[in-house]
Design a protein around this motif. Sequence first.
Motif, PDB file in Angstrom:
ATOM      1  N   ARG A   1       0.809  -1.223   0.000  1.00  0.00           N
ATOM      2  CA  ARG A   1       0.000   0.000   0.000  1.00  0.00           C
ATOM      3  C   ARG A   1       0.843   1.275   0.000  1.00  0.00           C
ATOM      4  O   ARG A   1       0.314   2.365  -0.211  1.00  0.00           O
ATOM      5  CB  ARG A   1      -0.909   0.028   1.230  1.00  0.00           C
ATOM      6  N   PHE A   2       2.132   1.144   0.241  1.00  0.00           N
ATOM      7  CA  PHE A   2       2.981   2.325   0.380  1.00  0.00           C
ATOM      8  C   PHE A   2       3.697   2.641  -0.927  1.00  0.00           C
ATOM      9  O   PHE A   2       4.100   1.735  -1.672  1.00  0.00           O
ATOM     10  CB  PHE A   2       4.016   2.118   1.491  1.00  0.00           C
ATOM     11  N   ILE A   3       3.853   3.938  -1.179  1.00  0.00           N
ATOM     12  CA  ILE A   3       4.577   4.379  -2.365  1.00  0.00           C
ATOM     13  C   ILE A   3       6.047   3.974  -2.239  1.00  0.00           C
ATOM     14  O   ILE A   3       6.672   4.188  -1.205  1.00  0.00           O
ATOM     15  CB  ILE A   3       4.461   5.917  -2.527  1.00  0.00           C
ATOM     16  N   GLY A   4       6.588   3.400  -3.330  1.00  0.00           N
ATOM     17  CA  GLY A   4       7.988   3.002  -3.336  1.00  0.00           C
ATOM     18  C   GLY A   4       8.234   1.580  -2.913  1.00  0.00           C
ATOM     19  O   GLY A   4       9.392   1.181  -2.747  1.00  0.00           O
ATOM     20  N   HIS A   5       7.189   0.791  -2.744  1.00  0.00           N
ATOM     21  CA  HIS A   5       7.396  -0.584  -2.285  1.00  0.00           C
ATOM     22  C   HIS A   5       8.093  -1.437  -3.339  1.00  0.00           C
ATOM     23  O   HIS A   5       8.608  -2.514  -3.024  1.00  0.00           O
ATOM     24  CB  HIS A   5       6.046  -1.215  -1.908  1.00  0.00           C
ATOM     25  N   GLN A   6       8.100  -0.975  -4.602  1.00  0.00           N
ATOM     26  CA  GLN A   6       8.785  -1.744  -5.638  1.00  0.00           C
ATOM     27  C   GLN A   6      10.296  -1.809  -5.380  1.00  0.00           C
ATOM     28  O   GLN A   6      10.955  -2.769  -5.767  1.00  0.00           O
ATOM     29  CB  GLN A   6       8.530  -1.123  -7.027  1.00  0.00           C
ATOM     30  N   ASP A   7      10.833  -0.776  -4.763  1.00  0.00           N
ATOM     31  CA  ASP A   7      12.263  -0.738  -4.444  1.00  0.00           C
ATOM     32  C   ASP A   7      12.403  -0.370  -2.968  1.00  0.00           C
ATOM     33  O   ASP A   7      12.644   0.786  -2.620  1.00  0.00           O
ATOM     34  CB  ASP A   7      12.977   0.284  -5.324  1.00  0.00           C
ATOM     35  N   PRO A   8      12.233  -1.309  -2.055  1.00  0.00           N
ATOM     36  CA  PRO A   8      12.214  -0.990  -0.621  1.00  0.00           C
ATOM     37  C   PRO A   8      13.492  -0.338  -0.112  1.00  0.00           C
ATOM     38  O   PRO A   8      13.465   0.410   0.863  1.00  0.00           O
ATOM     39  CB  PRO A   8      12.000  -2.366   0.033  1.00  0.00           C
ATOM     40  N   GLU A   9      14.626  -0.609  -0.777  1.00  0.00           N
ATOM     41  CA  GLU A   9      15.884  -0.044  -0.297  1.00  0.00           C
ATOM     42  C   GLU A   9      15.898   1.482  -0.367  1.00  0.00           C
ATOM     43  O   GLU A   9      16.661   2.130   0.337  1.00  0.00           O
ATOM     44  CB  GLU A   9      17.053  -0.609  -1.122  1.00  0.00           C
ATOM     45  N   THR A  10      15.084   2.068  -1.251  1.00  0.00           N
ATOM     46  CA  THR A  10      15.027   3.525  -1.373  1.00  0.00           C
ATOM     47  C   THR A  10      13.678   4.082  -0.917  1.00  0.00           C
ATOM     48  O   THR A  10      13.368   5.240  -1.174  1.00  0.00           O
ATOM     49  CB  THR A  10      15.276   3.943  -2.837  1.00  0.00           C
ATOM     50  N   MET A  11      12.889   3.265  -0.267  1.00  0.00           N
ATOM     51  CA  MET A  11      11.560   3.695   0.156  1.00  0.00           C
ATOM     52  C   MET A  11      11.638   4.739   1.275  1.00  0.00           C
ATOM     53  O   MET A  11      10.814   5.643   1.355  1.00  0.00           O
ATOM     54  CB  MET A  11      10.772   2.469   0.633  1.00  0.00           C
ATOM     55  N   PHE A  12      12.644   4.625   2.144  1.00  0.00           N
ATOM     56  CA  PHE A  12      12.848   5.583   3.226  1.00  0.00           C
ATOM     57  C   PHE A  12      14.103   6.412   2.945  1.00  0.00           C
ATOM     58  O   PHE A  12      15.018   5.954   2.253  1.00  0.00           O
ATOM     59  CB  PHE A  12      12.994   4.859   4.567  1.00  0.00           C
ATOM     60  N   THR A  13      14.136   7.604   3.493  1.00  0.00           N
ATOM     61  CA  THR A  13      15.265   8.507   3.257  1.00  0.00           C
ATOM     62  C   THR A  13      16.498   8.027   4.008  1.00  0.00           C
ATOM     63  O   THR A  13      16.424   7.210   4.938  1.00  0.00           O
ATOM     64  CB  THR A  13      14.923   9.933   3.706  1.00  0.00           C
ATOM     65  N   SER A  14      17.651   8.563   3.613  1.00  0.00           N
ATOM     66  CA  SER A  14      18.897   8.198   4.300  1.00  0.00           C
ATOM     67  C   SER A  14      18.869   8.642   5.758  1.00  0.00           C
ATOM     68  O   SER A  14      19.471   8.003   6.623  1.00  0.00           O
ATOM     69  CB  SER A  14      20.093   8.826   3.577  1.00  0.00           C
ATOM     70  N   ALA A  15      18.174   9.750   6.054  1.00  0.00           N
ATOM     71  CA  ALA A  15      18.070  10.212   7.443  1.00  0.00           C
ATOM     72  C   ALA A  15      17.290   9.204   8.288  1.00  0.00           C
ATOM     73  O   ALA A  15      17.676   8.895   9.422  1.00  0.00           O
ATOM     74  CB  ALA A  15      17.394  11.581   7.486  1.00  0.00           C
ATOM     75  N   GLU A  16      16.188   8.675   7.727  1.00  0.00           N
ATOM     76  CA  GLU A  16      15.410   7.672   8.468  1.00  0.00           C
ATOM     77  C   GLU A  16      16.193   6.385   8.653  1.00  0.00           C
ATOM     78  O   GLU A  16      16.149   5.754   9.720  1.00  0.00           O
ATOM     79  CB  GLU A  16      14.094   7.403   7.728  1.00  0.00           C
ATOM     80  N   ARG A  17      16.950   5.991   7.653  1.00  0.00           N
ATOM     81  CA  ARG A  17      17.751   4.779   7.769  1.00  0.00           C
ATOM     82  C   ARG A  17      18.843   4.948   8.825  1.00  0.00           C
ATOM     83  O   ARG A  17      19.155   4.017   9.565  1.00  0.00           O
ATOM     84  CB  ARG A  17      18.352   4.407   6.409  1.00  0.00           C
ATOM     85  N   SER A  18      19.441   6.146   8.888  1.00  0.00           N
ATOM     86  CA  SER A  18      20.476   6.370   9.905  1.00  0.00           C
ATOM     87  C   SER A  18      19.885   6.333  11.309  1.00  0.00           C
ATOM     88  O   SER A  18      20.532   5.871  12.251  1.00  0.00           O
ATOM     89  CB  SER A  18      21.174   7.713   9.651  1.00  0.00           C
ATOM     90  N   ARG A  19      18.654   6.795  11.463  1.00  0.00           N
ATOM     91  CA  ARG A  19      18.015   6.764  12.777  1.00  0.00           C
ATOM     92  C   ARG A  19      17.748   5.327  13.219  1.00  0.00           C
ATOM     93  O   ARG A  19      17.965   4.970  14.385  1.00  0.00           O
ATOM     94  CB  ARG A  19      16.701   7.558  12.747  1.00  0.00           C
ATOM     95  N   VAL A  20      17.296   4.494  12.296  1.00  0.00           N
ATOM     96  CA  VAL A  20      17.052   3.091  12.631  1.00  0.00           C
ATOM     97  C   VAL A  20      18.374   2.386  12.942  1.00  0.00           C
ATOM     98  O   VAL A  20      18.478   1.604  13.901  1.00  0.00           O
ATOM     99  CB  VAL A  20      16.312   2.383  11.480  1.00  0.00           C
ATOM    100  N   ALA A  21      19.411   2.677  12.156  1.00  0.00           N
ATOM    101  CA  ALA A  21      20.715   2.052  12.407  1.00  0.00           C
ATOM    102  C   ALA A  21      21.253   2.453  13.776  1.00  0.00           C
ATOM    103  O   ALA A  21      21.792   1.609  14.514  1.00  0.00           O
ATOM    104  CB  ALA A  21      21.700   2.453  11.308  1.00  0.00           C
ATOM    105  N   TYR A  22      21.101   3.721  14.116  1.00  0.00           N
ATOM    106  CA  TYR A  22      21.589   4.166  15.428  1.00  0.00           C
ATOM    107  C   TYR A  22      20.805   3.502  16.553  1.00  0.00           C
ATOM    108  O   TYR A  22      21.381   3.132  17.588  1.00  0.00           O
ATOM    109  CB  TYR A  22      21.472   5.683  15.533  1.00  0.00           C
ATOM    110  N   HIS A  23      19.494   3.330  16.361  1.00  0.00           N
ATOM    111  CA  HIS A  23      18.690   2.671  17.384  1.00  0.00           C
ATOM    112  C   HIS A  23      19.180   1.242  17.628  1.00  0.00           C
ATOM    113  O   HIS A  23      19.284   0.801  18.786  1.00  0.00           O
ATOM    114  CB  HIS A  23      17.221   2.658  16.965  1.00  0.00           C
ATOM    115  N   ILE A  24      19.492   0.529  16.561  1.00  0.00           N
ATOM    116  CA  ILE A  24      19.982  -0.844  16.716  1.00  0.00           C
ATOM    117  C   ILE A  24      21.325  -0.854  17.440  1.00  0.00           C
ATOM    118  O   ILE A  24      21.545  -1.622  18.383  1.00  0.00           O
ATOM    119  CB  ILE A  24      20.097  -1.523  15.336  1.00  0.00           C
ATOM    120  N   LEU A  25      22.239   0.021  17.008  1.00  0.00           N
ATOM    121  CA  LEU A  25      23.570   0.063  17.618  1.00  0.00           C
ATOM    122  C   LEU A  25      23.521   0.531  19.067  1.00  0.00           C
ATOM    123  O   LEU A  25      24.278   0.063  19.912  1.00  0.00           O
ATOM    124  CB  LEU A  25      24.480   0.992  16.807  1.00  0.00           C
TER     125      LEU A  25
END
Length: 765
Positions: A82-106
């Motif tokens: 249902r979400f825009i960009g689901h065809q390419d999930p690796e670029t579905m979220f911005t680099s800022a959002e990905r860095s926030r998730v990575a920091y949360h895990i670390l």
Amino acid sequence: AQKDSDKSTILFYKIHIPWPIFSKYAEELFCRGKIQINPEVRRNWSESMLKPCCVPSIMKQKLPYKPKNYVTAQYTESKLQRFIGHQDPETMFTSAERSRVAYHILANMPYGSRRRGEIGIDRLEQEGIFTAAYPLHDGPYQNDYSEEVNFQKNPLPREDYYNARAILRKYWGRFGIWYKYQPLENVRLYFGEKVAIYFAWLGFYTAWLFPAAIVGFIVFLYSILSMSFNPIADQICYEGKSILMCPRCSVSAGCKYWNLSTACSKTKLAYIIDNPSTVFYSVFVCFWAVFFLEFWKRKEVTLAHQWDTMGFEEEEERPRPQFSAFAPSKRKNPITDEVEPYMPPESRFPRYLTGISVLLIMFYCNVTCTTAFCSALCMVVICLVTILVYRAGVTMLLHSANELHRTQTEYEDQLTFKVFCFQFANFYGSIFYIAFFKGRFDGYPGHYNKVFGVRLASCGTAGCLPELSQQLAIIMIGKQLIGNAKEFLIPLFKSYMKKRKSKKDQNAKGKPQSGLMARKKSEQRPLMGSSRAGNNNDLSPRWLEDYGLLPDEPLFGEYLEMIIQYGFATIFVVAFPLAPFFALLNNWLEIRLDAGKYVTQSRRPVAHKAEDIGVWFTILNVVTRIAVICNAFIIAFTSEFLPRTLYRYSVDPSMEGYLNYTLSWAPDGTTELPCRYRGYRDREGKLTYFYWQLTACRLAFVVAFEHFVFAISLLIDIVVPDIPAALQIKIRREEYLAKKALEGQDDAAPPLPDNGEMDGAALGR
């Protein structure tokens, strides 16, 4: 980045999150996905006002890439389609959002015993195992980027088509565009909501300073032009030649008798800040501050909605790793219904007492040194030492297990409150002393009050208000000049020294390799950037370039600097009408200096989310209340406005004899020569009837002034809703559209209305 065992080789570890892991944590962290494009056109207030007149706004910028607006919903892995960009999930979220998730895990990954707090990358950095951990910039800021991109063929702009860092440098991080609006949406997508909300508030505050600065400058010019119409100064200049004033200290200490006419020039200058126009201006600034806070609340809510952070602190923010490790018990979160670590109030109370005790002790030390050595050089040294000791103590208490705060927002709010209380006393202690205490308890000839054998200080020949104005000008302007020079020069010096050290190490041991992550020269290029490579001679990988930058600093210092400035511009504005004007000039420079520092000199910070400016708004509200009360007391007790007004209406409308009315004779036998001093006493030293009349008028003025301003403030708070009506409709509308889209009924949903007026002036300069 990690140093090898021989302390000479630096190993770099590049972290990448595979989509299945990212999808799991994105749902856990309540990330939001795009549902459909929002056709709303956001306009700033100047563009909306000038458009009917067909006049273009000079503050508007045309960026090569303007982020689109989307209707969003909380991401759910089961409804990925249902979400825009689901065809390419690796670029579905911005680099800022990905860095926030990575920091949360670390930050939450244990590497040892949880009970000893051996959790997360931050603890590893503190122990020196890793030297740094940071997200990578999107290529060099000098890079070229495509001015024209065919977004019709590429509905989802990819990072390969533009360099977000270079765009921010050109359209945000330069002083040459000081009069342009900030591209806040681009700032948010690159640095996160926490950084963006600071610059939004700073721009909003700077824009609101403009009318206050203009009115203050007009008041200052009027005061200069009307100096020659001051009858009190004429009386001092001519009648004062025959008036002998008592020494300001004992004759044995070297003080002499003096003629009142020597205060002629100072009295004329004092009129610039002590006349009816400055009283009007203080009332104006009080209402200005009230309106500023009310409209910022509305703008803050609007930004929180646009940036999908409404309710973030209550529903979405996760507990801190330190809290999870040391919390004594667990309970269900009343909002999310999840089992979380919990600290009972009875366990937290003794910990708060420890922090409050440290605050009170250091506060007492600061006030003591300020009042006892207000004009001495040792005050600066003593206060500087107490600042350093206090801030180190508070930081240690909060970083240790003594004060356990559930979320990062609660932790930062507590740190902010404690440090600000001390800084408030440090910056304003001497000013409060001059405004309300100096010269009021020194006594009179023959009955001077002393502390430890030293006579209390008295005001100068023209009263305490000119001295207060001088102190404000020196502290405020000097602090701004030193602060801007420090923000501009120190990062450059640190960056130069770091690069110099890196070159020395490179020459000593050969070109450094980045462990397993080093590339061949033919493969080296910026990790992310435009399709055009920029500088072909720069073959250093992105992680190595960013490692040479300065560590990103928290926004605490930037907020504190602006709140202290806000206090100077409101609390004592009656004594220094040019304070908002100098604050405006400083902020035009401050915005671009801070922006340039973030883009070019600092490592990219983790893109933390934020719903608002946090406890800083509460502090602003308290400072505004203090400003209203202090301006009332300064007008009533420090300036000569009420004594002159009372004399004009109760004794002589022509003001003849006013000078003699404000001077008293020294009691017989207390001085070698008959002399006069400022005060309302008879020949025996008793207070006159006029003094009690004046005191009653002063108290009545203070009560009437603050009640009037606070009543209007309450009325504004009731009449002006915190959430605009159009925004309330828009929020409910977007919730409905998101629900329908997730259910597969988005085709039936009509487009959103155009509410362009809601963007307002908060984009700032």
